[in-house]
Design an enzyme around this catalytic site. Structure first.
Site, short mmCIF file in Angstrom:
data_model
loop_
_atom_site.label_atom_id
_atom_site.label_comp_id
_atom_site.label_asym_id
_atom_site.label_seq_id
_atom_site.Cartn_x
_atom_site.Cartn_y
_atom_site.Cartn_z
N ARG A 267 0.86 -1.19 0.00
CA ARG A 267 0.00 0.00 0.00
C ARG A 267 0.89 1.23 0.00
O ARG A 267 1.76 1.39 0.85
CB ARG A 267 -0.95 0.01 1.20
CG ARG A 267 -0.29 -0.07 2.56
CD ARG A 267 -1.28 0.24 3.68
NE ARG A 267 -0.77 -0.12 4.98
CZ ARG A 267 0.04 0.63 5.72
NH1 ARG A 267 0.43 1.81 5.27
NH2 ARG A 267 0.47 0.21 6.89
N HIS A 271 -2.01 3.42 6.47
CA HIS A 271 -2.94 2.32 6.78
C HIS A 271 -4.38 2.79 6.65
O HIS A 271 -5.20 2.14 6.00
CB HIS A 271 -2.65 1.81 8.19
CG HIS A 271 -3.61 0.77 8.66
ND1 HIS A 271 -3.63 -0.51 8.14
CD2 HIS A 271 -4.61 0.81 9.59
CE1 HIS A 271 -4.58 -1.21 8.74
NE2 HIS A 271 -5.19 -0.44 9.60
N TYR A 281 7.65 4.22 9.93
CA TYR A 281 8.03 2.80 9.99
C TYR A 281 8.44 2.24 8.62
O TYR A 281 8.80 1.07 8.53
CB TYR A 281 6.90 1.96 10.59
CG TYR A 281 5.55 2.12 9.92
CD1 TYR A 281 5.20 1.35 8.81
CD2 TYR A 281 4.61 3.02 10.41
CE1 TYR A 281 3.96 1.49 8.21
CE2 TYR A 281 3.37 3.17 9.81
CZ TYR A 281 3.05 2.40 8.71
OH TYR A 281 1.81 2.55 8.11
#
Length: 368
Positions: A267, A271, A281
């Site tokens: 992706r 999120h 991250y």
């Protein structure tokens, strides 16, 4: 009982894991690397699949903008996962049932859910969950992995009714860490229910990388534990995704039971739009590496090599998608606002006494 001479359980595990290699038909350059497994799709069908992918990429871009404007509620970006989502749905029939996760609204739209209702779902409006007749699907599941158990039940119902259809469900790699993941697959396996369990491994459960979720080399190998076929597929390759999903469907309707598909994808966005910051991250190098595998770029090169696609056609589809979004959000804006009393009325047949008191309070407020 004495152990079998020469038996090495570690070696056995390694041998099993070695068998789960990533399945691919189109490489990153859009070149066919597995001619023997090319799916039986006509030129028109290939163009239609690309059309859906381009349209959905625009929908994602517009949905992010609408969310930032405060015109949509909950939204989980889909860019980068179009091949995994749309090529798998493309392999289904209209009578098949989809049990989606919260990122899987595109599959619902191409299965027949009007875009206006998809927007209403995002806003939390109850009309967003009132699916038209003939749209065989459940509303997107918010609870991680819960749809796996539900899919086992739906698939068993299909089998008991003697229908030649399947139930397919989607989750991310994070969903495979839930107990429902194993319970649903084991139940479906035990009853040879016609189910397809589809995992979109985009490598992060929010911010947790997949290698911290499991010590297994692949997620596909988890199928072995419940005795069903499992395959790891290049989730950025629409032809490979279509092929493995179609094969899984054929096995299911032929009475051979469920399958597990792990699609390796990525992706590009956060999120969800609820505050996640992927730069905390993920590295820019990782993002760049996966952008080179973009499913739209890959499929575009393939179609161009067959003289089936050009820039003018793509621009036309993009403009159409923008118009479709504009029309749908206008219709969503014109929908009567959901009231608290409406929500309570559709939630309960016999309303508890404490809520009945609150109902009367809100009813009076809403009448003013």
């Amino acid at each position: 009982m004495a152990s079998k001479k020469g038996f090495d359980p570690v070696k056995t595990l390694e041998e099993i894991e070695d068998k789960f290699e990533m399945y691919q038909i189109l490489n990153e350059k859009g070149e066919v690397v597995n001619e023997a497994d090319m799916p039986d799709l006509s030129d028109d069908e290939l163009v239609e699949l690309m059309t859906r992918m381009v349209w959905t990429r625009v929908l994602d871009q517009r949905s992010i903008s609408l969310n930032r404007q405060g015109r949509l509620g909950f939204y989980a970006p889909t860019a980068g996962q179009e091949a995994a989502q749309l090529a798998s749905q493309y392999a289904l029939e209209q009578e098949d049932y989809i049990l989606p996760g919260y990122r899987d609204v595109p599959q619902l739209i191409w299965h027949g859910l009007p875009l206006t209702q998809a927007f209403l779902f995002s806003r939390g409006h109850f009309k967003g969950n009132q699916f038209p007749e003939g749209v065989n699907a459940l509303s997107p599941q918010i609870i991680i992995g819960a749809q796996f158990v539900q899919t086992a039940g739906v698939a068993l119902g299909i089998k008991k009714r003697g229908k030649k259809s399947v139930a397919i469900t989607y989750t991310g790699d994070g969903g495979t860490s839930q107990g429902d993941f194993y319970e649903g697959m084991n139940f479906a396996s035990a009853y040879l229910a016609p189910a397809i369990f589809f995992v979109q491994n985009n490598h992060y459960a929010i911010s947790t990388p997949v290698d911290l979720q499991t010590n297994a080399r692949t997620l596909a190998q988890k199928a072995v534990s419940v005795g069903i076929p499992g395959v790891q597929v290049d989730g950025m390759d629409p032809l490979a995704v279509y092929k493995v999903t179609k094969d899984a469907r054929d096995r299911a309707v032929n009475g051979e039971g469920p399958s597990l598909i792990e699609a390796l994808c990525y992706r590009y966005g956060p999120h969800t739009m609820a505050g996640d910051d992927p730069t905390r991250y993920r590295t820019s190098d990782e993002d760049s590496e996966w952008e080179q595998k973009d499913p739209l770029v890959r499929f575009r090169k393939f179609l161009e090599s067959k003289d089936l696609w050009d820039e003018d056609k793509e621009n036309e589809i993009m403009e159409q998608a923008k118009e479709d979004v504009k029309k749908a959000i206008k219709e969503a804006d014109a929908t009567d606002k959901q009231t608290v009393t409406q929500l309570m009325e559709i939630m309960y047949e016999d309303m508890p006494a404490n809520l009945q008191e609150q109902y009367e309070v809100y009813k009076e407020k809403e009448s003013k």
